[in-house]
Design a protein around this motif. Structure first.
Motif, PDB file in Angstrom:
ATOM      1  N   ALA A   1     -36.725  52.186 -11.208  1.00  0.00           N
ATOM      2  CA  ALA A   1     -36.482  50.924 -10.493  1.00  0.00           C
ATOM      3  C   ALA A   1     -37.480  49.853 -10.889  1.00  0.00           C
ATOM      4  O   ALA A   1     -37.880  49.021 -10.070  1.00  0.00           O
ATOM      5  N   ALA A   2     -37.866  49.846 -12.160  1.00  0.00           N
ATOM      6  CA  ALA A   2     -38.898  48.913 -12.624  1.00  0.00           C
ATOM      7  C   ALA A   2     -38.525  47.457 -12.366  1.00  0.00           C
ATOM      8  O   ALA A   2     -39.358  46.661 -11.925  1.00  0.00           O
ATOM      9  N   SER A   3     -37.275  47.105 -12.619  1.00  0.00           N
ATOM     10  CA  SER A   3     -36.877  45.696 -12.494  1.00  0.00           C
ATOM     11  C   SER A   3     -36.796  45.222 -11.051  1.00  0.00           C
ATOM     12  O   SER A   3     -36.684  44.025 -10.799  1.00  0.00           O
ATOM     13  N   PHE A   4     -36.883  46.148 -10.084  1.00  0.00           N
ATOM     14  CA  PHE A   4     -36.814  45.777  -8.670  1.00  0.00           C
ATOM     15  C   PHE A   4     -38.180  45.784  -7.997  1.00  0.00           C
ATOM     16  O   PHE A   4     -38.300  45.455  -6.819  1.00  0.00           O
TER      17      PHE A   4
ATOM     18  N   VAL B   1     -53.044  49.452  -8.963  1.00  0.00           N
ATOM     19  CA  VAL B   1     -51.860  48.760  -8.453  1.00  0.00           C
ATOM     20  C   VAL B   1     -51.766  47.430  -9.186  1.00  0.00           C
ATOM     21  O   VAL B   1     -52.670  46.596  -9.103  1.00  0.00           O
ATOM     22  N   VAL B   2     -50.677  47.247  -9.921  1.00  0.00           N
ATOM     23  CA  VAL B   2     -50.501  46.041 -10.731  1.00  0.00           C
ATOM     24  C   VAL B   2     -49.332  45.230 -10.180  1.00  0.00           C
ATOM     25  O   VAL B   2     -48.196  45.713 -10.173  1.00  0.00           O
ATOM     26  N   PRO B   3     -49.574  43.999  -9.706  1.00  0.00           N
ATOM     27  CA  PRO B   3     -48.453  43.156  -9.291  1.00  0.00           C
ATOM     28  C   PRO B   3     -47.520  42.872 -10.456  1.00  0.00           C
ATOM     29  O   PRO B   3     -47.982  42.635 -11.585  1.00  0.00           O
ATOM     30  N   ALA B   4     -46.230  42.911 -10.212  1.00  0.00           N
ATOM     31  CA  ALA B   4     -45.260  42.672 -11.276  1.00  0.00           C
ATOM     32  C   ALA B   4     -45.395  41.281 -11.873  1.00  0.00           C
ATOM     33  O   ALA B   4     -45.043  41.065 -13.038  1.00  0.00           O
ATOM     34  N   ALA B   5     -45.908  40.333 -11.093  1.00  0.00           N
ATOM     35  CA  ALA B   5     -46.044  38.954 -11.560  1.00  0.00           C
ATOM     36  C   ALA B   5     -47.307  38.718 -12.375  1.00  0.00           C
ATOM     37  O   ALA B   5     -47.579  37.594 -12.799  1.00  0.00           O
ATOM     38  N   THR B   6     -48.087  39.751 -12.641  1.00  0.00           N
ATOM     39  CA  THR B   6     -49.321  39.613 -13.414  1.00  0.00           C
ATOM     40  C   THR B   6     -49.019  39.087 -14.819  1.00  0.00           C
ATOM     41  O   THR B   6     -48.134  39.629 -15.498  1.00  0.00           O
ATOM     42  N   PRO B   7     -49.701  38.040 -15.280  1.00  0.00           N
ATOM     43  CA  PRO B   7     -49.502  37.573 -16.661  1.00  0.00           C
ATOM     44  C   PRO B   7     -49.732  38.700 -17.662  1.00  0.00           C
ATOM     45  O   PRO B   7     -50.690  39.471 -17.545  1.00  0.00           O
ATOM     46  N   GLY B   8     -48.838  38.803 -18.639  1.00  0.00           N
ATOM     47  CA  GLY B   8     -48.930  39.855 -19.639  1.00  0.00           C
ATOM     48  C   GLY B   8     -48.092  41.078 -19.319  1.00  0.00           C
ATOM     49  O   GLY B   8     -47.996  41.988 -20.147  1.00  0.00           O
ATOM     50  N   VAL B   9     -47.472  41.117 -18.135  1.00  0.00           N
ATOM     51  CA  VAL B   9     -46.612  42.231 -17.748  1.00  0.00           C
ATOM     52  C   VAL B   9     -45.154  41.856 -18.000  1.00  0.00           C
ATOM     53  O   VAL B   9     -44.682  40.825 -17.518  1.00  0.00           O
ATOM     54  N   THR B  10     -44.452  42.677 -18.758  1.00  0.00           N
ATOM     55  CA  THR B  10     -43.019  42.468 -18.990  1.00  0.00           C
ATOM     56  C   THR B  10     -42.274  43.775 -18.720  1.00  0.00           C
ATOM     57  O   THR B  10     -42.805  44.861 -18.947  1.00  0.00           O
ATOM     58  N   ILE B  11     -41.046  43.656 -18.256  1.00  0.00           N
ATOM     59  CA  ILE B  11     -40.234  44.806 -17.880  1.00  0.00           C
ATOM     60  C   ILE B  11     -39.039  44.899 -18.817  1.00  0.00           C
ATOM     61  O   ILE B  11     -38.247  43.954 -18.941  1.00  0.00           O
TER      62      ILE B  11
END
Length: 276
Positions: free
Chosen positions: A72-75, A94-104
């Motif tokens: 469920a990565a995209s959610f 714990v890494v927020p999904a909105a962290t710069p450099g994070v892509t799904i």
């Protein structure tokens, strides 16, 4: 659940600053968290370079690489991610999904369980503050972060549930096909024995190791689902028939959080080799 257990068991004082809000938001349905930790124990461990590398920097931690299997990565609004340092110590963050450099990445097309929406999460010079460090650095962070490292009894429980569906199907067929009765009874007896071992382990009174339990559950789920396909005949090979789906789902237990000892036992059985 895997993420929450580890967050609740964190011993880092800095993490206490964000722990309450993270867990409260999860409980109240304001956010969703998932885990990316398989590469610390099984996935891609055969490669020389860690899948996800962590380095300290002034702001906290710098992540480079990817987590290959994230359900469920995209959610997700947050990821509980495992990473490896250059000295082979490991950490959980714990890494927020909105962290710069994070892509799904888009969800992978799996053989079964496609509704899990499992895909890779990539990290390119992604900085995570030290307040988000849940556990580590230490050599095997999953073994000391509140739950089993890989392949816990939950995995065996799910294998037994799938086995049960297949055995029920064979038993129903056996009511009008006498040649199936002995086979159905044998599989049910094996299921009962393995289930009792699992329940005893859950109660803290194990009669075998977790690896042995997982090996038995894996063997049973593969054999029972394929036996159900034999019983279903050609109808089970038609797309949409539940027996065909059960056979595909059973394959997942060969790759899902499967420790090396369990893999070896599975391969020996498939190759007709004795494990004694």
């Amino acid at each position: 659940v895997a993420a929450v257990k580890r967050m609740l068991n964190s011993e880092h004082d800095d993490f206490a600053q964000v722990q309450h809000k993270l867990i409260t938001d999860l409980v109240e349905g304001r956010s969703h968290i998932t885990v990316g930790i398989s590469h610390l124990t099984t996935s891609r461990r055969h490669l020389d370079r860690p899948a996800l590398l962590a380095r300290r920097n002034e702001a906290g931690w710098l992540l480079d690489g990817f987590s290959p299997w994230v359900t469920a990565a995209s959610f997700a609004d947050h990821f509980l991610i495992g990473a490896t340092m250059e000295n082979d110590d490991q950490i959980l963050l714990v890494v927020p999904a909105a962290t710069p450099g994070v892509t799904i990445d888009p969800s992978q097309q799996l053989v079964a369980l496609t509704a899990s929406c499992t895909g890779a999460v990539r990290f390119e010079q992604a900085t995570v503050p030290n307040t988000h460090l849940v556990a580590g650095p230490e050599p095997s962070v999953l073994s000391t972060s509140g739950t089993a490292g890989s392949g816990g009894i939950q995995t065996s429980a799910l294998a037994l549930a799938l086995s049960n569906a297949a055995i029920v199907f064979i038993s129903e067929q056996a009511q009008r096909r006498p040649e199936l009765q002995e086979k159905a009874a044998s599989l049910r007896e094996q299921w009962q024995t393995t289930s009792e071992s699992l329940l005893q382990m859950a109660d803290g009174n194990p009669v075998c190791s977790n690896e042995m339990l997982r090996t038995q559950a894996n063997s049973l789920v593969l054999r029972s689902t394929q036996a159900a396909l034999v019983a279903a005949k050609g109808a089970g090979f038609v797309a949409g028939h539940p027996v065909g789906r059960w056979c595909r789902e059973a394959l997942f237990f060969l790759v899902w959080s499967c420790p090396q000892s369990v893999q070896d036992a599975n391969l020996c059985e498939l190759a007709g080799l004795s494990t004694a």
